[in-house]
Design a protein around this motif. Structure first.
Motif, PDB file in Angstrom:
ATOM      1  N   HIS A 190       0.820  -1.211   0.000  1.00 14.37           N
ATOM      2  CA  HIS A 190       0.000   0.000   0.000  1.00 14.37           C
ATOM      3  C   HIS A 190       0.853   1.261   0.000  1.00 14.37           C
ATOM      4  N   SER A 227      -3.621   1.043  -4.517  1.00 11.31           N
ATOM      5  CA  SER A 227      -4.150   0.956  -3.163  1.00 11.31           C
ATOM      6  C   SER A 227      -5.654   0.749  -3.169  1.00 11.31           C
ATOM      7  N   ALA A 234      -3.838   0.906   5.744  1.00  6.81           N
ATOM      8  CA  ALA A 234      -3.578  -0.500   5.406  1.00  6.81           C
ATOM      9  C   ALA A 234      -3.666  -1.391   6.636  1.00  6.81           C
TER      10      ALA A 234
END
Length: 448
Positions: free
Chosen positions: A210, A218, A277
């Motif tokens: 990410h 992403s 993330a």
């Protein structure tokens, strides 16, 4: 199903024409609404072809995949403006949409495995080609080796199933549910999906991917690719039902306790993308717990949370990228006082952050309430872990919102930066379905 697939495939030649960027975006919107109005009014497989079909589980995830792919094009205008291979970028997105469509509409376990692994290839190209940092090669290697290493035992398990059942169709797997036993077969069949979600202790590839990925990478990672693992678990559990009842406590315990630890990791992150993330890992821990209860309520709630998290997390990554384009950094040490610099974006930060902490009326609330009910009914002991998990989920979201929006501006910036119409429409198209879908959810379905 083949008509939608052909529509997507025939978009590929248009990618390499100059100034066809927004036309392709419009055509992706069009194929999404075509799929949306072909709602399957049945609870079994329909629109069956030789390889493809659709039921209610795959229908929602196909819509999510197409929607996120549209928003990826909308969010990546910087690629179009910079003329940094925009045609090849569009080709990667269309190819990814085709792979995801084939993955969720496959009726065979083997074709599902092939497309499941093939969807990693365009994601890897997105990270390597349009990533932000030089470390993106290392992040791509993490992504590739974590997923491929875990998927090889799955292929062996699929061949073993075919050797015993002589069929790999999803709607025939329940016939052989009593033929398979053994802990090795059980681990082989589910480990690839646990890594893909990812589960705590095999999640290290996700934050690095990410951080190094562009905003489109992403978005698709958080929005759809993490849901492939949950979808795969739901599909293979008819084979593993009797054995899963014995060993599910291991995965539930590991996921929930790991979710608490990951929530604590979020509290010390200074990178916005890394924080979002890690929050995905915590939310997917609850999804794993709900699926592993093997109850109807748990599976339905996990499915709802997968859809909700796909929209919410993708929107948060878009907000992070909007700040990155202004400041040139995603660090919370730099991105502070944004309510002074971009007051129009502060509302969207608040709305999507409240959805991330499962505040009403978002779809996240329905999914998390259902998961809490299913996990507590499975064992009241997990209530103590769920208390901390829910509390820290709100804590790190408030930490992200308060640290980014309040405080003095870095390096003495006093100008006001207004957002573009494209950015507002992008954020609206994330937030609006997230709060609209809950109005059409029939709660009675969960009580069957």
């Amino acid at each position: 199903m083949l008509s939608f697939l052909c529509f997507l495939i025939f978009l590929i030649p248009l990618c390499f024409f100059y100034d066809f960027w927004w036309l392709i975006c419009f055509l992706l919107f069009f194929v999404f609404f075509m799929m949306f109005f072909s709602f399957p009014y049945f609870f079994c497989w329909g629109n069956l072809g030789y390889f493809f079909g659709c039921d209610l589980i795959s229908y929602g995830l196909i819509l999510l995949s197409l929607w996120i792919c549209v928003l990826m094009v909308l969010a990546s205008e910087s690629v179009f403006r910079s003329l940094y291979f925009p045609g090849f970028f569009l080709f990667i997105i269309i190819f990814l949409a085709v792979m995801l469509y084939c993955t969720f509409s496959s009726i065979s376990l083997l074709s599902f495995y092939v497309f499941f692994e093939s969807s990693l290839i365009p994601t890897l190209f997105l990270i390597l080609g349009w990533g932000y940092q030089p470390e993106r090669v290392q992040a791509g290697i993490y992504l590739l080796f974590y997923t491929l290493l875990a998927s090889l035992p799955l292929l062996v398990g699929i061949l073993f199933v075919y050797n015993n059942l002589y069929s790999l169709c999803f709607f025939l797997l329940w016939v052989g549910s009593g033929l398979f036993s053994g802990s090795l077969f059980y681990v082989c069949m589910i480990f690839a999906f646990l890594v893909s979600m990812p589960m705590f202790m095999v999640h290290l590839w996700l934050p690095s991917a990410h951080v190094e990925a562009p905003v489109s990478g992403s978005m698709i990672l958080a929005g759809v690719l993490l849901k492939l693992g949950g979808y795969g678990l739901i599909r293979v559990f008819p084979l593993l039902f009797s054995f899963g009842l014995v060993f599910s406590f291991i995965w539930i315990s590991l996921s929930l306790v790991g979710g608490v630890f990951v929530s604590l990791f979020c509290m010390r992150q200074t990178d916005l993308s890394s924080l979002i993330a890690y929050s995905s890992v915590a939310h997917m821990g609850m999804v794993i717990g709900g699926v592993m209860t093997l109850s109807y309520w748990g599976v339905c709630s996990s499915y709802v949370l997968m859809i909700a998290h796909g929209l919410c997390s993708s929107g948060l990554f878009c907000l992070s990228n909007i700040s990155y384009e202004r400041f040139g950094s995603r660090s919370l040490l730099v991105n502070k006082g944004l309510i002074n610099l971009m007051p129009s974006m502060a509302m969207w930060w608040f709305l999507l952050s409240s959805c991330n902490m499962a505040a009403p009326p978002s779809l996240n609330l329905l999914g998390e309430v259902g998961l809490l009910s299913s996990l507590v009914s499975w064992s009241w002991v997990v209530m103590f872990v769920l208390v901390f998990l829910s509390f820290f989920s709100a804590a790190y979201t408030l930490y992200m919102y308060s640290y980014s929006q309040h405080g003095s501006l870095y390096s003495g910036l006093y100008t006001c930066s207004l957002g573009y119409v494209r950015e507002f429409s992008l954020l609206f198209l994330h937030w609006f379905p997230l709060n609209l879908i809950i109005l059409s959810v029939d709660v009675a379905v969960f009580c069957v």
